[in-house]
Design a protein around this motif. Structure first.
Motif: not given
Lengths: 361, 361, 361, 361, 361
Positions: A177-200
């Motif tokens: 379950d913790y591994l599943a969490y870690a994978l989810l977390d990394v996918v969601v964190d990646n959204y911030f990177t996408v948002l940074e590009l949107f912001g630019d």
């Protein structure tokens, strides 16, 4: 814009459990990688078929099976049989236009989410354009294994693999379950990177709207708005997914992991928040654009009006003394010509003063 | 505009509990001040590390530890160990782009909120611009201590310190929960000050929109709209935070304090209310702006039309008698020239009357 | 526009229970009037301090204490002590920018509402303007007394006093809760009067928008929109207040009174309904206004285009025959001048026909 | 537009239970008709006062008392006494600007709804205008009687009377609740008729907007929008009324009738649905209108620009050769005049080609 | 646009259970086809009346009766009697403007949904137009039979028939509820096909809006918007229908089928999602359209302004030297004419430079 959904006209009415991949055709061979670990050891290898993965169901270690490619129905079927996956679960894995969702099959939790990537392409008018591509990630959580399905090779999971290999943090000591969490977390964190590009991009567009707006600018603004809507579709339902996981109804998710999932939930809320801010900002750009166009027209009109209004009376005066009447006394005055020039300059000056008082100059 | 969130591309996939500060880099040393009090005594001092704070956990007094600066991971870790704070709590303290939230760790209540400050800067066009800066305030409530983390020195808590020192009201006789209430209250009350500035700015903008609108005015209106949205993001979730605190589920908050928290809740509702009114008002400004631009164009067009419409026929008449036909009887009339003048004046007068009837003059 | 909230910058961080009046400074002496009644008798008098009101707590009669003026902290404190009111209740009475709310202090029900009044003032441009003023009414319901606090003398309660004096209806036979109902009812009914004025104003504005729109019209429309928003803020929360009272959780409100409160609830719903209709209507006015401006510009352009389009070719023809070429045969024709006139009239007529077919004339 | 509510300024503060009719004054005598029936017999007659209606409370038959006119307070009071109606119920019957609602007085169910009728009147500009009039229908359901109050004679209940007289369907075999259902059903079905008229009007307006839009068109569109909003106010709350009836809390409504009420509920949902579609359609008309106005202006501008742009250079050329310089060689060329014509025609042709390439011609 | 509802003015007040078809008149004979199957056998035939269908109620096989045509009241009544259907159910079958809904008559589940088809017709201006037609599908689920009513022959159920005949998947081994699921699924999947057409159309419209917008384009955009609204009306309520079915309250739906229904539910959510994206996209088209119109006007104005502004001063100069004053020294200069030309070219060049700096050229 990416297709909003896959064309399925040809499939209507087929029996459920159809595992033919929907989406752009792919031919690359399917890659299955297995990482098996517990606090003490870690094994990592690539297998040809799922049947080689003998350790998958072993209760003494956590196994993460990652499958790159969902376009091979036979392989999917094999995996389903081996790991006890429901027919409809497999169908959703293969039909890669799902919206994020969680399905609870008692001893299997099935989570669909979307991994985003942004690329900039040049469109026909040689302007950079902004495209959000998304890949469906299917995650199946079992008692001591995690299955991840991706459409294509290449992912955002590398940092997790590194943490596993280097035994960083407590990931090796926790369960699947913790591994599943870690994978989810990394996918969601990646959204911030996408948002940074949107912001630019949003800032660039704002500058363009203020300085040199064209119809293409407006189109780009609209495209960005659409990309945000699309992204919202990929994110918003994920909120419900996490919400259900946090509620703790599934026995597959242990209490200590829930605190971490709550953290992911917070991140999603924040991503959606920022996205909404961008949407408002982009909406405001359209207003500025339209008013800018009006202002420019206003300026054009002013130039025309000033020129015309100054010269029309002057030309009229010149016209008067171009008439051929026999009896026009002014024509015979020796200073007549200079008088007319004086009159014209006076009229022009009055006009200029008038415009200055109107603040048009 | 302040950044909506911190860039975190470099951190994706790190293990949770990462205490590296996110946000603009800071180098100032971290300051820890301790105020320890009960009804009878009050001690106030600065300590180098949290370990010096021996009285923190003592049940006979309330201790308020204020930390200015969250960019030192080692110190955060020490504080966490000493006061029993969860790894994720510390992470949220360090990552200062949280939205307001409350997390209940049974014997610790963790509240994140944002302290706002407004500054006016001059932008490139030498116009005053309006910026809302916000600082993350983390408040941890324990059985008999309150921890507050701020990003920078300088805060709005001075009145509370004065009340503690001067033993004003019942603050010294109440517990740590009442101190937490007082701190929350002062942060929320500060929002009213920010709103006052918004109100002044909105009135200035309204006047500018009515009297002398430019594209910069519209941009400022949009910026204000955005600042309001941003502020809303900082406030709206606080409502839920208070709502949860009022519900009285946590044993850390005693009944008598709840009445006071209800008061803070009321204030937040009111702040949000006023903010919404400002948003509607600012939205209306955009309408007025656009119609003002249209009106100005209308006026420009009228001037052009009046001038052109009066002089075009007159110039035509002058053109007629400027023709060189051999046989044009009027040219030979001795009063011809004066007849033409009379005709022109008549035509001009008719035009003026026409415009007057149309109310264009 | 009335201030949306009182400036409180100077007060931040003060201990709760601060009874210093917030709002425009007032110096008029506070007036306390007491009406004590039951089915058999009625006493009405003015007292200097609340201590003179010996009958307030007597269970055999209902006492209505009305206080005009909340700017005297000492008096408020005395009242609080005498009648057992919570510190925060008194603070809310003194800070007169509360939004409508109900607070249940077990044996005291505290209701805040706003009494509206509309005044028309002339603005700088000598146009009538429309202002909604609101006064905070605080009502405290005890077991057999009702306390009402008003900011200024002058109210809408006169009909209730008359009903009490004349023993009309059953008001003298019912308890304090029924008196509270009657007071609420009269405040809410007053909203209809305010709405009537809004309705009249809206109709005037509509006519002005259709017949002779100016920028001032638009500003007035925006002001009305804002006044409606402001009014909404004063009314909408009252709905929740009544909703809670109807639910019947408080033992201070007896069952027979609840039916009557339900009636007040209905009235509020209706007021809000009508207000929403006005908002939609006013929103529509802005559309009509903008299209009217466009239409006017259109008309201006048509006049210009018709004049210019008719005379430009004619002036060109005149220009031709104003050229000084030696060899221009037409100039020597004896009917040349008249031919040219004929040509010009033909061209002009064709233009007129063209415009008529385009329906521009 | 119909008044949104009745002016009640003069009534503020009156004791509840005031039965003076609110609304346009009426003087027609009140008509009371009684239909008494069971499966076997049916009696139908007109009575002068409610006291003549001896069968009203008889349990062996269902009695439907219909009262045309609510402007006679004495009669209302008599009815209230005879049939046991609450004072506030009667007040709501008399004050005919209620919004639809249901009140449950245990042994009496009180339903208010609005009967709509549409009329087309000519306004000042001799254009057909569209008005929705609504009449308040009050329905009181008792154990074996149904009371209906209408403001004016003339209603939509005739088909029900016919079904009763002709003993069609099972209406004569069912109880008072079924009669109430039938009456509700017929009122709701009547809304469809009103919507049909709206649909016709909307289509006419759409055509007008496309073909020959004027400011009056826009006003009509706005009026229709407003009429739809008004209608919505009459319908939407009825949904809640039915919802409560279906829930089956009242013992006056028997189980078999609930299925039928669910059908009415469905109809209301559908009416509201269609109405929303009309609103969206009408909203779209405003967009088309505004763009049509812009397009027309565009066309006007094009005509002006084409004419001016072709003739301005030509007139300039003519002006050149109208100059009186002594030394202008062209003037003495024998083909000069024709050369100039050739030049002019060339310039004109180039202009025309340019406009054609720009697709302005 | 398809009619939003059927005109029912003539039917108001009729007893419930009226089975006269509402909708466009149809005369084609009603066709009844019966498919009876279990895992072992399958019979398929056409019957003249429902009475011939002796196997309908047999518990050993599942019977699917499909009726093409609901315009024969007698037949409907016979079916109702034979299969025990409620009067109101039959009425809803006959009145084919129902919105999707589910009604639970304990031993019968009644589902209404709409089958969509899109056709493109040419309108008056010879432009392709886009029409969504919808047919009401009524599905009745009994213990071991499924009844489907369609308005016209021709449907989307063919793949189901094929699966039944070819014994594909597990459809033959499951009960009537699974058949109902399969039918629902195929109707919902068909919505994707319709959406594909919408998508193509939307892209065409976008291109047209960018390249060559006319008033007709805007009308088409509005029509598409309306079609989407209409489609939404057909789909949104289906979500609730499925939601109720999934909840598992009805004993007619067995547990294993619920998982499949959840899949249909997912599909509906996705269809609605995509539809909303289209709506946002179409809404954006209107903005682009309007700004495009403004831009074109801007361009027209620029051409006019450039031409007029260059030639007006030149014509003025020519006018000067066309005056007939006796004493104009320039006229006698031998290079005067060429000096004037030089002056004119200089003025023209300055103007061109000015426009180039303004970026109008």
């Amino acid at each position: 814009m990416e297709e909003l959904f896959h064309r399925r006209s040809a499939r209507i009415g087929q029996a459920p459990g159809n595992l033919h991949h929907m989406g752009p055709a792919r031919t690359a061979p399917v890659r299955i990688t297995v990482i098996d670990y517990n606090a003490d050891h870690l094994g990592e290898r690539e297998v040809a078929t799922i049947d080689e993965c003998t350790e998958c169901m072993s209760p003494s270690s956590v196994t993460w099976v990652n499958i790159d490619g969902v376009h091979d129905p036979t392989m999917l079927e094999r995996i389903g049989e081996k790991l006890g996956l429901h027919q409809l679960l497999l169908e959703d894995v293969a039909h890669t236009d799902q919206r994020p969702k969680l399905e609870d099959f008692d001893d299997r939790l099935y989570v669909v989410m979307r991994m985003l990537s942004v690329s900039r392409v040049e469109d026909d008018d040689e302007r950079e354009e902004f495209t959000v591509a998304s890949e469906q990630i299917s995650l199946v959580l079992g008692p001591n294994f995690v299955l991840t399905f991706q459409e294509d090779p290449g992912d955002v999971f590398e940092p997790i693999r590194r943490r596993l290999r280097e035994n960083k943090g407590k990931i090796r000591r926790m369960g699947a379950d913790y591994l599943a969490y870690a994978l989810l977390d990394v996918v969601v964190d990646n959204y911030f990177t996408v948002l940074e590009l949107f912001g630019d991009q949003a800032e660039e567009l704002e500058e363009e709207v203020m300085e040199r707006p064209t119809v293409e600018t407006l189109r780009d603004v609209q495209h960005m708005k659409r990309a945000l809507i699309q992204m919202r579709r990929a994110l918003w339902p994920l909120r419900d997914v996490l919400n259900v996981m946090i509620r703790g109804d599934s026995k597959l998710i242990r209490k200590p992991t829930i605190v971490f999932l709550r953290d992911v939930y917070d991140h999603i809320i924040r991503v959606v928040d920022v996205m909404e801010s961008f949407r408002e900002m982009v909406g405001g750009l359209i207003d500025i654009y339209l008013s800018n166009v009006s202002n420019r027209m206003n300026e054009v009109m002013k130039v025309l009006t000033i020129m015309a209004t100054i010269f029309i009376p002057l030309t009229f005066i010149a016209g008067i003394y171009g008439m051929n009447f026999e009896n026009m006394p002014e024509l015979h005055w020796s200073w007549g010509y200079w008088y007319v020039w004086a009159m014209m300059l006076t009229v022009g000056a009055i006009m200029l003063l008038y415009f200055r008082r109107k603040r048009w100059l």
